[in-house]
Design a protein around this motif. Structure first.
Motif, PDB file in Angstrom:
ATOM      1  N   GLU A 145      37.355  22.799 -20.432  1.00  0.00           N
ATOM      2  CA  GLU A 145      38.119  22.167 -19.359  1.00  0.00           C
ATOM      3  C   GLU A 145      37.652  22.732 -18.022  1.00  0.00           C
ATOM      4  O   GLU A 145      37.864  23.898 -17.717  1.00  0.00           O
ATOM      5  CB  GLU A 145      39.608  22.445 -19.568  1.00  0.00           C
ATOM      6  N   ASN A 146      36.997  21.904 -17.235  1.00  0.00           N
ATOM      7  CA  ASN A 146      36.418  22.390 -15.980  1.00  0.00           C
ATOM      8  C   ASN A 146      36.678  21.451 -14.809  1.00  0.00           C
ATOM      9  O   ASN A 146      35.913  21.419 -13.849  1.00  0.00           O
ATOM     10  CB  ASN A 146      34.912  22.639 -16.140  1.00  0.00           C
ATOM     11  N   HIS A 147      37.771  20.712 -14.851  1.00  0.00           N
ATOM     12  CA  HIS A 147      38.015  19.723 -13.794  1.00  0.00           C
ATOM     13  C   HIS A 147      38.244  20.376 -12.440  1.00  0.00           C
ATOM     14  O   HIS A 147      38.024  19.734 -11.408  1.00  0.00           O
ATOM     15  CB  HIS A 147      39.198  18.821 -14.166  1.00  0.00           C
ATOM     16  N   ASN A 148      38.676  21.642 -12.412  1.00  0.00           N
ATOM     17  CA  ASN A 148      38.896  22.296 -11.124  1.00  0.00           C
ATOM     18  C   ASN A 148      37.971  23.492 -10.941  1.00  0.00           C
ATOM     19  O   ASN A 148      38.323  24.470 -10.279  1.00  0.00           O
ATOM     20  CB  ASN A 148      40.353  22.733 -10.953  1.00  0.00           C
ATOM     21  N   HIS A 149      36.785  23.412 -11.492  1.00  0.00           N
ATOM     22  CA  HIS A 149      35.834  24.512 -11.386  1.00  0.00           C
ATOM     23  C   HIS A 149      34.757  24.216 -10.341  1.00  0.00           C
ATOM     24  O   HIS A 149      34.846  23.240  -9.585  1.00  0.00           O
ATOM     25  CB  HIS A 149      35.246  24.813 -12.766  1.00  0.00           C
ATOM     26  N   ALA A 150      33.749  25.065 -10.291  1.00  0.00           N
ATOM     27  CA  ALA A 150      32.787  25.056  -9.185  1.00  0.00           C
ATOM     28  C   ALA A 150      31.814  23.886  -9.261  1.00  0.00           C
ATOM     29  O   ALA A 150      31.433  23.427 -10.342  1.00  0.00           O
ATOM     30  CB  ALA A 150      32.009  26.372  -9.177  1.00  0.00           C
ATOM     31  N   PRO A 168      27.824  19.091 -10.114  1.00  0.00           N
ATOM     32  CA  PRO A 168      29.116  18.904 -10.791  1.00  0.00           C
ATOM     33  C   PRO A 168      29.012  19.149 -12.290  1.00  0.00           C
ATOM     34  O   PRO A 168      27.959  18.945 -12.912  1.00  0.00           O
ATOM     35  CB  PRO A 168      29.458  17.441 -10.503  1.00  0.00           C
ATOM     36  N   LEU A 169      30.117  19.570 -12.859  1.00  0.00           N
ATOM     37  CA  LEU A 169      30.237  19.743 -14.301  1.00  0.00           C
ATOM     38  C   LEU A 169      30.764  18.444 -14.911  1.00  0.00           C
ATOM     39  O   LEU A 169      30.912  17.434 -14.217  1.00  0.00           O
ATOM     40  CB  LEU A 169      31.167  20.919 -14.592  1.00  0.00           C
ATOM     41  N   ALA A 170      31.065  18.474 -16.183  1.00  0.00           N
ATOM     42  CA  ALA A 170      31.435  17.242 -16.881  1.00  0.00           C
ATOM     43  C   ALA A 170      32.691  16.592 -16.316  1.00  0.00           C
ATOM     44  O   ALA A 170      32.814  15.358 -16.325  1.00  0.00           O
ATOM     45  CB  ALA A 170      31.623  17.532 -18.370  1.00  0.00           C
ATOM     46  N   HIS A 171      33.639  17.417 -15.806  1.00  0.00           N
ATOM     47  CA  HIS A 171      34.934  16.871 -15.426  1.00  0.00           C
ATOM     48  C   HIS A 171      35.278  17.026 -13.949  1.00  0.00           C
ATOM     49  O   HIS A 171      36.414  16.740 -13.563  1.00  0.00           O
ATOM     50  CB  HIS A 171      36.034  17.541 -16.265  1.00  0.00           C
ATOM     51  N   ASN A 172      34.353  17.489 -13.125  1.00  0.00           N
ATOM     52  CA  ASN A 172      34.721  17.716 -11.725  1.00  0.00           C
ATOM     53  C   ASN A 172      33.811  17.022 -10.723  1.00  0.00           C
ATOM     54  O   ASN A 172      33.744  17.412  -9.554  1.00  0.00           O
ATOM     55  CB  ASN A 172      34.800  19.223 -11.420  1.00  0.00           C
ATOM     56  N   GLY A 173      33.150  15.961 -11.142  1.00  0.00           N
ATOM     57  CA  GLY A 173      32.307  15.212 -10.217  1.00  0.00           C
ATOM     58  C   GLY A 173      33.066  14.613  -9.059  1.00  0.00           C
ATOM     59  O   GLY A 173      32.493  14.342  -7.999  1.00  0.00           O
ATOM     60  N   TYR A 174      34.367  14.432  -9.220  1.00  0.00           N
ATOM     61  CA  TYR A 174      35.197  13.878  -8.141  1.00  0.00           C
ATOM     62  C   TYR A 174      35.206  14.762  -6.904  1.00  0.00           C
ATOM     63  O   TYR A 174      35.525  14.288  -5.792  1.00  0.00           O
ATOM     64  CB  TYR A 174      36.634  13.698  -8.648  1.00  0.00           C
ATOM     65  N   LYS A 175      34.867  16.045  -7.058  1.00  0.00           N
ATOM     66  CA  LYS A 175      34.930  16.945  -5.912  1.00  0.00           C
ATOM     67  C   LYS A 175      33.885  16.617  -4.848  1.00  0.00           C
ATOM     68  O   LYS A 175      34.085  16.933  -3.666  1.00  0.00           O
ATOM     69  CB  LYS A 175      34.768  18.401  -6.359  1.00  0.00           C
TER      70      LYS A 175
END
Length: 330
Positions: free
Chosen positions: A144-149, A302-309
């Motif tokens: 789970e990495n939606h809020n990671h770097a 971006p990682l798998a779940h945080n491209g939205y950043k």
């Protein structure tokens, strides 16, 4: 929770001497991060050295225009101080965007600088985490990495720094002062947080046994018109999914000075140097602001779940800089 001893330091020299005599000791100020980690078994100090009563709780304006903030100043007092609100409004806004009122009443400036990541795997002693146990692996890379770097991470760690306060401190070139048994020292905030590399457990470059005594913000007239904007998953008491501290100097529709830093995108506050360089001499327009954001975010991974950043930060740059440019034109 592991048993520990408790000491209350009455002076700075006593505090650093107590720490030097016990390798398992830790400083305690507000305790809003350390005590939680002790309860979870992440931190296991043998001794807590209470530094809350040290004479480090003042904010002073120097003759050269610099603002010196003592390490035991609470976040609430920092945000409310008239010189902070006048000279560095983005800093006051950032502090008020963090935590709850009760926590801000306890949390200190020095502790805020040293708070540890809120990555769920770091706080879970059953999960592999290179930051907590070097060499065990990084669960967040494939988890789970939606809020990671999205910037500056390595295969050893993708956690982000959680502080709101440090983002404007990075934008305005803060300097950290500290004391060790060998005497005082200081370093720019830009050098305080190292790159992740293959040593994510090394979160700062503060010398071993050092006590932070103050933070100095150099005089920066452009900071008087500055802003902090935070995006989070709920309206209050939530860590950022992305944030920006920015100040803009505009003359005749042209950018003459820019200060920009991002939060919640890297293991440290991210000074947006590429964006700043792109803005100098550019027209103060939304198009130029977007191009500057793209110049900075070109390095994003971006990682798998945080491209939205990536679009989130792009939009934050454009929105905040546009607001600042409109204020400058009034």
């Amino acid at each position: 929770m592991k048993e520990f001893s408790y000491s209350r330091a009455t002076g700075v020299r006593e505090a650093v001497s107590l720490l030097a005599s016990d390798s398992g000791a830790r400083f305690l100020a507000g305790g809003t991060n350390l005590v939680d980690l002790m309860k979870a078994g992440v931190e296991t100090p043998d001794q807590l050295i209470d530094v809350r009563g040290l004479p480090l709780g003042r904010i002073e304006l120097r003759g050269d225009g610099a603002l010196v903030i003592g390490a035991t100043v609470t976040n609430s007092d920092l945000a409310a101080h008239p010189e902070v609100r006048l000279r560095y409004p983005a800093l006051a806004q950032a502090v008020l965007a963090g935590a709850s009122g009760q926590l801000r009443n306890m949390a200190t400036v020095g502790g805020n600088l040293l708070q540890r990541t809120r990555c769920g795997y770091f706080a879970d002693i059953a999960s592999p985490c290179n930051k907590r146990e070097p060499g065990s692996g990084c669960s967040a890379i494939t988890g789970e990495n939606h809020n990671h770097a999205i910037l500056g991470w390595s295969e050893h760690c993708v956690a982000t720094h959680p502080s709101d306060m440090v983002v404007p401190l990075a934008a305005f070139d803060a300097v950290i002062s500290y004391e060790t048994v060998d005497g005082p020292g200081e370093m720019p905030l830009a050098e305080f947080y190292p790159e992740v590399g293959d040593t994510p457990q090394q979160e700062t470059t503060l010398p071993a046994g050092a006590l932070i005594t103050s933070v100095t913000l150099p005089a920066a007239p452009v900071a008087a018109r500055s802003r902090y904007r935070k995006v989070r998953e709920r309206a209050s008491y939530a860590f950022a999914t992305g944030s920006i501290a920015a100040a803009l100097g505009v003359d005749n529709g042209v950018v003459r000075e820019a200060r920009i830093a991002f939060g919640a995108v890297a293991s440290r506050p991210w000074r947006a140097h590429a964006a700043e360089r792109a803005l100098i001499g550019a027209p103060a327009t939304a198009e130029a602001f977007g191009a500057a954001a793209d110049a900075e975010l070109a390095a994003a991974k971006p990682l798998a779940h945080n491209g939205y950043k990536v679009p989130l930060l792009h939009n934050l740059v454009v929105a905040v800089l546009t607001e600042l440019a409109e204020e400058a034109a009034r």
